[in-house]
Design an enzyme around this catalytic site. Structure first.
Site, PDB file in Angstrom:
ATOM      1  N   LYS A 157      42.587  30.460  44.815  1.00  0.00           N
ATOM      2  CA  LYS A 157      41.705  31.540  45.234  1.00  0.00           C
ATOM      3  C   LYS A 157      40.464  30.925  45.871  1.00  0.00           C
ATOM      4  O   LYS A 157      39.950  29.907  45.402  1.00  0.00           O
ATOM      5  CB  LYS A 157      41.287  32.399  44.026  1.00  0.00           C
ATOM      6  CG  LYS A 157      40.228  33.445  44.350  1.00  0.00           C
ATOM      7  CD  LYS A 157      39.663  34.094  43.099  1.00  0.00           C
ATOM      8  CE  LYS A 157      38.505  35.018  43.442  1.00  0.00           C
ATOM      9  NZ  LYS A 157      37.907  35.643  42.239  1.00  0.00           N
ATOM     10  N   GLU A 199      26.087  41.477  37.860  1.00  0.00           N
ATOM     11  CA  GLU A 199      26.778  40.361  37.210  1.00  0.00           C
ATOM     12  C   GLU A 199      25.840  39.408  36.484  1.00  0.00           C
ATOM     13  O   GLU A 199      25.056  38.687  37.106  1.00  0.00           O
ATOM     14  CB  GLU A 199      27.595  39.574  38.250  1.00  0.00           C
ATOM     15  CG  GLU A 199      28.449  38.484  37.638  1.00  0.00           C
ATOM     16  CD  GLU A 199      29.489  37.952  38.601  1.00  0.00           C
ATOM     17  OE1 GLU A 199      30.188  36.996  38.222  1.00  0.00           O
ATOM     18  OE2 GLU A 199      29.606  38.477  39.721  1.00  0.00           O
TER      19      GLU A 199
END
Length: 460
Positions: free
Chosen positions: A214, A263
Protein backbone atom coordinates in the site's frame (compact mmCIF):
# COMPACT_ATOMS: atom_id res chain seq x y z
CA UNK A 1 -7.89 36.54 39.57
CA UNK A 2 -6.50 33.76 41.70
CA UNK A 3 -2.71 34.15 41.74
CA UNK A 4 -0.43 31.23 42.39
CA UNK A 5 3.26 31.08 43.16
CA UNK A 6 6.28 32.47 41.36
CA UNK A 7 9.01 29.86 41.01
CA UNK A 8 12.45 29.84 39.46
CA UNK A 9 15.26 27.39 38.97
CA UNK A 10 18.66 27.13 37.32
CA UNK A 11 18.68 25.02 34.16
CA UNK A 12 21.68 23.57 32.41
CA UNK A 13 20.71 23.24 28.75
CA UNK A 14 22.60 21.82 25.78
CA UNK A 15 25.36 24.41 26.10
CA UNK A 16 27.05 23.13 29.26
CA UNK A 17 28.82 26.46 29.82
CA UNK A 18 25.56 28.40 30.07
CA UNK A 19 23.15 28.55 32.96
CA UNK A 20 19.58 29.37 32.12
CA UNK A 21 16.99 30.58 34.56
CA UNK A 22 13.42 29.41 34.14
CA UNK A 23 10.75 31.61 35.65
CA UNK A 24 7.09 30.63 35.59
CA UNK A 25 3.90 31.88 37.14
CA UNK A 26 0.31 30.68 36.72
CA UNK A 27 -2.96 32.39 37.56
CA UNK A 28 -6.51 31.12 37.19
CA UNK A 29 -9.04 33.39 35.45
CA UNK A 30 -12.65 33.14 34.38
CA UNK A 31 -14.76 34.07 31.39
CA UNK A 32 -12.17 33.95 28.62
CA UNK A 33 -12.43 32.69 25.03
CA UNK A 34 -9.44 30.84 23.58
CA UNK A 35 -9.97 32.41 20.14
CA UNK A 36 -10.24 35.86 21.76
CA UNK A 37 -6.93 35.24 23.59
CA UNK A 38 -5.30 34.12 20.33
CA UNK A 39 -6.66 37.25 18.62
CA UNK A 40 -5.48 39.49 21.47
CA UNK A 41 -1.92 38.32 20.76
CA UNK A 42 -1.72 40.00 17.35
CA UNK A 43 1.54 41.68 18.40
CA UNK A 44 3.01 38.17 18.63
CA UNK A 45 2.03 37.30 15.04
CA UNK A 46 4.33 34.59 13.71
CA UNK A 47 4.87 33.27 17.24
CA UNK A 48 1.46 31.84 18.14
CA UNK A 49 -0.12 28.41 18.30
CA UNK A 50 -3.54 26.90 18.99
CA UNK A 51 -4.71 23.42 19.96
CA UNK A 52 -8.00 21.88 21.01
CA UNK A 53 -8.54 18.17 21.48
CA UNK A 54 -11.37 16.29 19.83
CA UNK A 55 -13.28 15.86 23.08
CA UNK A 56 -13.09 19.63 23.78
CA UNK A 57 -11.77 18.95 27.29
CA UNK A 58 -8.36 20.56 26.68
CA UNK A 59 -7.56 23.80 24.86
CA UNK A 60 -4.09 25.31 24.54
CA UNK A 61 -2.99 28.71 23.19
CA UNK A 62 0.55 30.02 23.08
CA UNK A 63 1.64 33.63 22.47
CA UNK A 64 5.25 34.66 22.04
CA UNK A 65 8.37 32.54 22.37
CA UNK A 66 10.13 31.98 25.68
CA UNK A 67 12.28 29.32 24.03
CA UNK A 68 12.42 27.63 20.61
CA UNK A 69 13.69 24.10 19.95
CA UNK A 70 14.13 23.23 16.29
CA UNK A 71 16.34 21.25 13.98
CA UNK A 72 16.86 20.45 10.32
CA UNK A 73 18.03 16.90 10.90
CA UNK A 74 17.19 13.99 8.63
CA UNK A 75 17.99 11.44 11.33
CA UNK A 76 17.50 11.66 15.08
CA UNK A 77 15.21 14.69 14.85
CA UNK A 78 12.73 13.23 17.35
CA UNK A 79 15.49 12.28 19.79
CA UNK A 80 16.99 15.76 19.47
CA UNK A 81 13.71 17.48 20.40
CA UNK A 82 13.13 14.99 23.23
CA UNK A 83 16.65 15.45 24.61
CA UNK A 84 16.56 19.25 24.48
CA UNK A 85 13.12 19.34 26.12
CA UNK A 86 14.19 16.99 28.91
CA UNK A 87 17.32 19.06 29.51
CA UNK A 88 15.20 22.18 29.69
CA UNK A 89 12.82 20.56 32.18
CA UNK A 90 15.29 18.51 34.21
CA UNK A 91 15.75 20.95 37.07
CA UNK A 92 12.34 22.63 37.13
CA UNK A 93 11.10 23.15 40.66
CA UNK A 94 7.47 23.88 39.97
CA UNK A 95 4.84 24.20 42.64
CA UNK A 96 2.18 24.22 39.91
CA UNK A 97 1.24 20.57 40.24
CA UNK A 98 -1.95 21.10 38.21
CA UNK A 99 -0.25 22.79 35.27
CA UNK A 100 3.16 22.28 33.71
CA UNK A 101 5.04 24.29 31.07
CA UNK A 102 4.16 22.99 27.61
CA UNK A 103 6.21 22.59 24.43
CA UNK A 104 4.15 22.75 21.21
CA UNK A 105 5.08 22.15 17.59
CA UNK A 106 5.41 19.67 14.77
CA UNK A 107 7.59 17.68 12.44
CA UNK A 108 7.80 17.57 8.66
CA UNK A 109 6.35 14.52 6.95
CA UNK A 110 9.60 13.54 5.23
CA UNK A 111 12.91 15.27 6.08
CA UNK A 112 14.50 13.63 3.02
CA UNK A 113 12.18 15.58 0.69
CA UNK A 114 14.25 18.57 -0.42
CA UNK A 115 11.93 19.94 -3.12
CA UNK A 116 11.55 23.72 -3.02
CA UNK A 117 8.02 24.61 -2.04
CA UNK A 118 5.74 26.78 0.05
CA UNK A 119 7.23 24.99 3.09
CA UNK A 120 10.77 26.35 2.78
CA UNK A 121 10.54 28.33 6.04
CA UNK A 122 9.62 25.22 8.06
CA UNK A 123 12.49 23.13 9.44
CA UNK A 124 12.41 19.37 9.95
CA UNK A 125 11.19 19.94 13.52
CA UNK A 126 9.88 23.14 15.11
CA UNK A 127 8.71 23.56 18.71
CA UNK A 128 8.25 26.46 21.11
CA UNK A 129 7.68 27.17 24.79
CA UNK A 130 5.30 30.16 24.77
CA UNK A 131 5.85 33.34 26.74
CA UNK A 132 2.12 33.27 27.55
CA UNK A 133 0.35 29.93 27.83
CA UNK A 134 -3.42 29.59 28.10
CA UNK A 135 -4.89 26.24 29.11
CA UNK A 136 -8.60 25.54 29.39
CA UNK A 137 -9.14 22.18 31.05
CA UNK A 138 -12.44 20.90 32.40
CA UNK A 139 -13.90 24.43 32.24
CA UNK A 140 -11.06 25.95 34.28
CA UNK A 141 -8.90 28.63 32.66
CA UNK A 142 -5.20 29.00 33.51
CA UNK A 143 -2.71 31.49 32.12
CA UNK A 144 1.01 31.00 32.67
CA UNK A 145 4.02 33.21 32.06
CA UNK A 146 7.31 31.59 31.01
CA UNK A 147 10.65 33.40 30.99
CA UNK A 148 13.81 31.48 30.11
CA UNK A 149 16.91 33.63 30.30
CA UNK A 150 20.63 33.67 31.13
CA UNK A 151 20.14 36.79 33.25
CA UNK A 152 19.90 35.89 36.97
CA UNK A 153 18.40 39.32 37.71
CA UNK A 154 15.19 39.11 35.72
CA UNK A 155 12.62 40.50 38.10
CA UNK A 156 12.07 43.63 35.97
CA UNK A 157 11.65 41.56 32.79
CA UNK A 158 9.21 39.26 34.56
CA UNK A 159 7.20 42.18 35.91
CA UNK A 160 6.93 43.47 32.33
CA UNK A 161 5.56 40.09 31.27
CA UNK A 162 3.01 40.28 34.08
CA UNK A 163 1.84 43.63 32.75
CA UNK A 164 1.59 42.24 29.21
CA UNK A 165 -0.27 39.20 30.51
CA UNK A 166 -2.83 41.38 32.27
CA UNK A 167 -3.29 43.43 29.08
CA UNK A 168 -3.89 40.25 27.09
CA UNK A 169 -6.43 38.96 29.59
CA UNK A 170 -8.24 42.28 29.62
CA UNK A 171 -8.38 42.43 25.83
CA UNK A 172 -9.63 38.86 25.55
CA UNK A 173 -12.31 39.38 28.20
CA UNK A 174 -13.50 42.87 27.26
CA UNK A 175 -13.00 43.38 23.54
CA UNK A 176 -15.73 41.95 21.34
CA UNK A 177 -14.56 39.08 19.14
CA UNK A 178 -14.46 40.25 15.55
CA UNK A 179 -17.33 38.96 13.38
CA UNK A 180 -15.05 37.26 10.86
CA UNK A 181 -16.62 36.85 7.42
CA UNK A 182 -15.63 33.84 5.32
CA UNK A 183 -12.72 34.57 2.98
CA UNK A 184 -13.60 35.22 -0.66
CA UNK A 185 -11.71 33.02 -3.12
CA UNK A 186 -10.78 34.67 -6.41
CA UNK A 187 -9.05 31.67 -7.97
CA UNK A 188 -8.62 27.94 -7.31
CA UNK A 189 -5.92 25.78 -8.88
CA UNK A 190 -5.74 21.99 -8.77
CA UNK A 191 -1.99 21.57 -8.42
CA UNK A 192 -0.28 18.47 -9.80
CA UNK A 193 -3.62 16.93 -10.88
CA UNK A 194 -2.26 15.00 -13.85
CA UNK A 195 0.85 14.07 -11.88
CA UNK A 196 -1.44 12.68 -9.17
CA UNK A 197 -3.53 10.59 -11.60
CA UNK A 198 -0.37 9.24 -13.25
CA UNK A 199 1.10 8.49 -9.82
CA UNK A 200 -1.92 6.41 -8.80
CA UNK A 201 -1.65 4.35 -11.99
CA UNK A 202 2.09 3.95 -11.52
CA UNK A 203 1.72 2.88 -7.89
CA UNK A 204 -0.92 0.24 -8.67
CA UNK A 205 1.52 -1.33 -11.14
CA UNK A 206 4.30 -1.29 -8.54
CA UNK A 207 1.99 -2.95 -6.00
CA UNK A 208 0.99 -5.59 -8.54
CA UNK A 209 4.72 -6.19 -9.02
CA UNK A 210 4.99 -6.81 -5.22
CA UNK A 211 7.18 -3.72 -4.61
CA UNK A 212 4.79 -2.57 -1.86
CA UNK A 213 1.42 -3.50 -0.39
CA UNK A 214 0.00 0.00 0.00
CA UNK A 215 1.20 3.53 -0.79
CA UNK A 216 -0.50 6.79 0.20
CA UNK A 217 -0.45 9.41 -2.56
CA UNK A 218 -1.40 13.03 -1.86
CA UNK A 219 -2.18 16.09 -3.94
CA UNK A 220 -2.71 19.80 -3.36
CA UNK A 221 -4.99 22.73 -4.15
CA UNK A 222 -4.00 26.41 -4.21
CA UNK A 223 -6.45 29.16 -3.29
CA UNK A 224 -6.06 32.85 -4.05
CA UNK A 225 -8.15 35.28 -1.96
CA UNK A 226 -9.24 38.79 -2.84
CA UNK A 227 -7.61 40.01 0.38
CA UNK A 228 -5.32 38.76 3.14
CA UNK A 229 -6.80 36.20 5.55
CA UNK A 230 -5.75 36.61 9.19
CA UNK A 231 -4.76 33.74 11.47
CA UNK A 232 -7.53 34.50 14.01
CA UNK A 233 -10.09 34.43 11.18
CA UNK A 234 -8.80 31.05 9.98
CA UNK A 235 -8.83 29.59 13.50
CA UNK A 236 -12.31 30.98 14.18
CA UNK A 237 -13.82 29.41 11.07
CA UNK A 238 -12.09 26.03 11.35
CA UNK A 239 -13.27 25.77 14.97
CA UNK A 240 -16.85 26.48 13.90
CA UNK A 241 -16.81 24.20 10.85
CA UNK A 242 -15.19 21.13 12.41
CA UNK A 243 -16.03 21.02 16.13
CA UNK A 244 -15.78 17.20 16.27
CA UNK A 245 -12.09 17.14 15.27
CA UNK A 246 -8.73 18.12 16.74
CA UNK A 247 -8.20 21.80 15.86
CA UNK A 248 -4.63 23.07 15.51
CA UNK A 249 -2.73 26.11 14.31
CA UNK A 250 1.01 26.81 14.20
CA UNK A 251 2.40 30.15 13.04
CA UNK A 252 5.89 30.58 11.65
CA UNK A 253 6.84 33.99 10.30
CA UNK A 254 4.06 35.04 7.88
CA UNK A 255 2.52 31.57 7.56
CA UNK A 256 -0.08 29.61 9.51
CA UNK A 257 -0.33 25.84 9.26
CA UNK A 258 -3.76 24.89 10.55
CA UNK A 259 -6.49 22.32 10.25
CA UNK A 260 -9.09 20.08 11.84
CA UNK A 261 -7.96 16.48 11.93
CA UNK A 262 -9.98 13.51 13.17
CA UNK A 263 -6.86 11.42 13.69
CA UNK A 264 -5.00 11.09 16.96
CA UNK A 265 -1.50 9.73 16.52
CA UNK A 266 -0.85 9.10 20.20
CA UNK A 267 -1.75 10.47 23.62
CA UNK A 268 0.10 9.84 26.87
CA UNK A 269 -1.40 10.68 30.25
CA UNK A 270 0.09 9.33 33.48
CA UNK A 271 1.91 6.58 31.54
CA UNK A 272 -1.29 5.47 29.79
CA UNK A 273 -0.90 5.54 25.99
CA UNK A 274 -3.72 5.72 23.44
CA UNK A 275 -3.54 5.70 19.64
CA UNK A 276 -6.17 5.82 16.92
CA UNK A 277 -6.12 3.54 13.89
CA UNK A 278 -7.97 5.57 11.27
CA UNK A 279 -7.96 4.33 7.68
CA UNK A 280 -10.65 3.56 5.15
CA UNK A 281 -13.28 6.18 4.37
CA UNK A 282 -16.56 6.92 2.63
CA UNK A 283 -18.77 10.00 2.29
CA UNK A 284 -21.69 10.88 4.58
CA UNK A 285 -25.22 10.20 3.37
CA UNK A 286 -27.88 12.79 2.59
CA UNK A 287 -30.25 11.05 5.05
CA UNK A 288 -29.76 8.98 8.18
CA UNK A 289 -30.80 5.86 6.26
CA UNK A 290 -28.36 6.50 3.42
CA UNK A 291 -25.65 7.35 5.96
CA UNK A 292 -26.15 4.01 7.69
CA UNK A 293 -26.09 2.17 4.35
CA UNK A 294 -22.82 3.87 3.39
CA UNK A 295 -21.35 3.07 6.80
CA UNK A 296 -22.27 -0.59 6.47
CA UNK A 297 -20.79 -0.59 2.97
CA UNK A 298 -17.53 0.76 4.39
CA UNK A 299 -17.45 -1.84 7.16
CA UNK A 300 -17.83 -4.62 4.58
CA UNK A 301 -15.57 -3.20 1.85
CA UNK A 302 -12.55 -5.44 1.28
CA UNK A 303 -10.23 -2.67 0.02
CA UNK A 304 -10.92 -0.37 2.95
CA UNK A 305 -10.74 -3.17 5.50
CA UNK A 306 -7.37 -4.18 4.04
CA UNK A 307 -6.09 -0.61 4.32
CA UNK A 308 -7.36 -0.37 7.87
CA UNK A 309 -5.78 -3.65 8.97
CA UNK A 310 -2.34 -2.49 7.83
CA UNK A 311 -2.66 0.44 10.24
CA UNK A 312 -3.96 -1.70 13.12
CA UNK A 313 -1.15 -4.23 12.71
CA UNK A 314 1.58 -1.59 12.58
CA UNK A 315 0.35 0.50 15.54
CA UNK A 316 -0.22 -2.66 17.59
CA UNK A 317 3.37 -3.77 16.92
CA UNK A 318 4.75 -0.43 18.11
CA UNK A 319 2.61 -0.54 21.24
CA UNK A 320 3.77 -4.08 21.98
CA UNK A 321 7.35 -2.80 21.93
CA UNK A 322 6.83 0.24 24.14
CA UNK A 323 3.85 -0.75 26.31
CA UNK A 324 2.41 -3.38 28.60
CA UNK A 325 -1.23 -4.47 28.81
CA UNK A 326 -1.92 -3.61 25.15
CA UNK A 327 -5.60 -3.69 24.20
CA UNK A 328 -6.79 -3.88 20.58
CA UNK A 329 -10.47 -4.40 19.64
CA UNK A 330 -11.07 -7.25 17.21
CA UNK A 331 -13.23 -5.24 14.77
CA UNK A 332 -13.24 -1.58 13.69
CA UNK A 333 -16.03 0.89 14.40
CA UNK A 334 -17.23 3.90 12.42
CA UNK A 335 -16.06 7.43 13.21
CA UNK A 336 -18.51 9.89 11.66
CA UNK A 337 -17.55 13.53 11.19
CA UNK A 338 -19.21 16.24 9.13
CA UNK A 339 -18.05 15.35 5.63
CA UNK A 340 -16.76 11.81 5.91
CA UNK A 341 -16.88 8.57 7.91
CA UNK A 342 -13.85 6.43 8.70
CA UNK A 343 -13.02 2.97 9.97
CA UNK A 344 -11.69 3.43 13.49
CA UNK A 345 -9.90 1.16 15.98
CA UNK A 346 -8.40 2.45 19.28
CA UNK A 347 -5.20 0.89 20.65
CA UNK A 348 -4.31 1.30 24.35
CA UNK A 349 -1.41 0.36 26.59
CA UNK A 350 0.67 1.29 29.64
CA UNK A 351 4.16 2.63 28.89
CA UNK A 352 7.07 0.51 30.03
CA UNK A 353 9.57 2.14 32.36
CA UNK A 354 11.89 4.51 30.49
CA UNK A 355 9.62 4.93 27.46
CA UNK A 356 8.02 8.24 26.53
CA UNK A 357 5.67 10.12 24.24
CA UNK A 358 8.17 11.32 21.63
CA UNK A 359 9.61 7.83 21.29
CA UNK A 360 6.13 6.61 20.39
CA UNK A 361 5.66 9.51 17.97
CA UNK A 362 8.93 8.64 16.26
CA UNK A 363 8.09 4.98 15.72
CA UNK A 364 4.45 5.55 14.79
CA UNK A 365 5.17 8.13 12.07
CA UNK A 366 4.20 7.64 9.36
CA UNK A 367 1.51 5.05 9.93
CA UNK A 368 0.35 3.05 6.89
CA UNK A 369 -2.62 5.45 6.76
CA UNK A 370 -0.28 8.29 5.73
CA UNK A 371 2.77 6.56 4.24
CA UNK A 372 2.11 2.97 3.28
CA UNK A 373 3.24 -0.58 3.88
CA UNK A 374 6.02 -1.60 4.13
CA UNK A 375 7.07 1.83 5.41
CA UNK A 376 10.49 2.26 3.81
CA UNK A 377 9.41 0.96 0.41
CA UNK A 378 6.29 3.14 0.46
CA UNK A 379 8.27 6.26 1.39
CA UNK A 380 10.69 5.64 -1.46
CA UNK A 381 7.81 5.34 -3.91
CA UNK A 382 6.19 8.54 -2.58
CA UNK A 383 9.43 10.45 -3.15
CA UNK A 384 9.62 9.09 -6.67
CA UNK A 385 6.06 9.65 -7.91
CA UNK A 386 4.36 12.34 -5.81
CA UNK A 387 6.53 15.24 -7.03
CA UNK A 388 5.52 17.67 -4.30
CA UNK A 389 6.64 18.53 -0.79
CA UNK A 390 4.05 17.67 1.87
CA UNK A 391 5.79 19.85 4.46
CA UNK A 392 3.96 19.35 7.77
CA UNK A 393 0.87 17.88 6.10
CA UNK A 394 0.18 14.30 7.31
CA UNK A 395 2.90 14.65 9.95
CA UNK A 396 2.79 14.72 13.77
CA UNK A 397 1.70 17.98 15.42
CA UNK A 398 1.01 18.41 19.11
CA UNK A 399 2.35 19.06 22.58
CA UNK A 400 4.27 17.60 25.50
CA UNK A 401 4.48 18.99 29.03
CA UNK A 402 7.28 18.93 31.61
CA UNK A 403 5.93 15.67 33.08
CA UNK A 404 5.98 13.87 29.72
CA UNK A 405 2.21 13.97 29.25
CA UNK A 406 0.90 15.19 25.92
CA UNK A 407 -0.84 14.42 22.67
CA UNK A 408 0.01 14.40 18.97
CA UNK A 409 -2.41 14.33 16.07
CA UNK A 410 -1.81 13.55 12.41
CA UNK A 411 -2.02 16.84 10.53
CA UNK A 412 -4.50 15.92 7.81
CA UNK A 413 -7.52 18.03 6.75
CA UNK A 414 -5.10 20.92 6.83
CA UNK A 415 -3.90 23.99 4.96
CA UNK A 416 -0.92 26.33 4.85
CA UNK A 417 -2.07 29.96 4.88
CA UNK A 418 0.24 32.70 3.61
CA UNK A 419 -1.46 36.12 3.64
CA UNK A 420 -3.80 36.05 0.61
CA UNK A 421 -2.94 32.50 -0.47
CA UNK A 422 -3.57 29.04 0.92
CA UNK A 423 -2.44 25.54 0.01
CA UNK A 424 -4.67 22.56 0.86
CA UNK A 425 -3.66 18.90 0.98
CA UNK A 426 -5.45 15.54 0.74
CA UNK A 427 -4.50 11.98 -0.10
CA UNK A 428 -5.57 8.37 -0.01
CA UNK A 429 -4.25 4.85 0.26
CA UNK A 430 -3.46 3.10 -3.01
CA UNK A 431 -3.57 -0.69 -3.26
CA UNK A 432 -3.42 -3.02 -6.25
CA UNK A 433 -7.12 -2.64 -7.08
CA UNK A 434 -7.20 1.17 -6.82
CA UNK A 435 -8.71 3.20 -9.64
CA UNK A 436 -7.32 6.72 -10.32
CA UNK A 437 -10.78 8.23 -10.91
CA UNK A 438 -12.18 6.81 -7.68
CA UNK A 439 -9.12 7.87 -5.69
CA UNK A 440 -9.38 11.37 -7.14
CA UNK A 441 -13.05 11.52 -6.07
CA UNK A 442 -12.07 10.46 -2.54
CA UNK A 443 -9.63 13.37 -2.26
CA UNK A 444 -12.45 15.76 -3.17
CA UNK A 445 -14.35 14.61 -0.08
CA UNK A 446 -11.24 15.09 2.06
CA UNK A 447 -10.69 18.63 0.73
CA UNK A 448 -14.17 19.73 1.78
CA UNK A 449 -13.51 20.66 5.45
CA UNK A 450 -10.75 23.14 4.65
CA UNK A 451 -12.42 24.38 1.48
CA UNK A 452 -15.54 25.21 3.46
CA UNK A 453 -13.46 26.86 6.17
CA UNK A 454 -11.73 29.07 3.59
CA UNK A 455 -14.78 29.90 1.49
CA UNK A 456 -13.88 27.73 -1.49
CA UNK A 457 -15.83 25.22 -3.56
CA UNK A 458 -14.80 22.35 -5.78
CA UNK A 459 -17.18 20.65 -8.21
CA UNK A 460 -20.11 22.38 -6.52
Amino acid sequence: MKQKSFTSTNLTIEDKTSTYYFYTETIEVSGLSSIAFFEAGESYKGKRFYWQNREKTFTLVGLGHAYVIQNSLQDNRFEDIDSQWKNLCASIVNEEHELQPILFGGFSFDPLNQLESEWDSFPSAYFAVPSFQLVIRDDRVFISIHLITKDPNSQIAFDQLRTQRDDLIHAAQVNELKPYAKPVVSHLTERFKETYLDAVSHVTRLIEAKEAQKVVIARSLALQFIEEVSSPSAMYHVSKEQPESFVFGLELEEQLFFGATPERLVKVENQKALSTCLAGSIKRGQTATEDQQLGNELLQDAKNREEHQYVVDMISQVFEEYCEEVKVPKYPKLMKIRDIQHLYTPVEGTLKKGQGLLQLVQDLHPTPALGGEPRNEAMGIIRMVEQMNRGYYAAPIGWIDANGNGEFAVAIRSALLNKDQAYLYAGGGIVGTSDPTSEYAETLVKFRPMLRTLGGKLNG
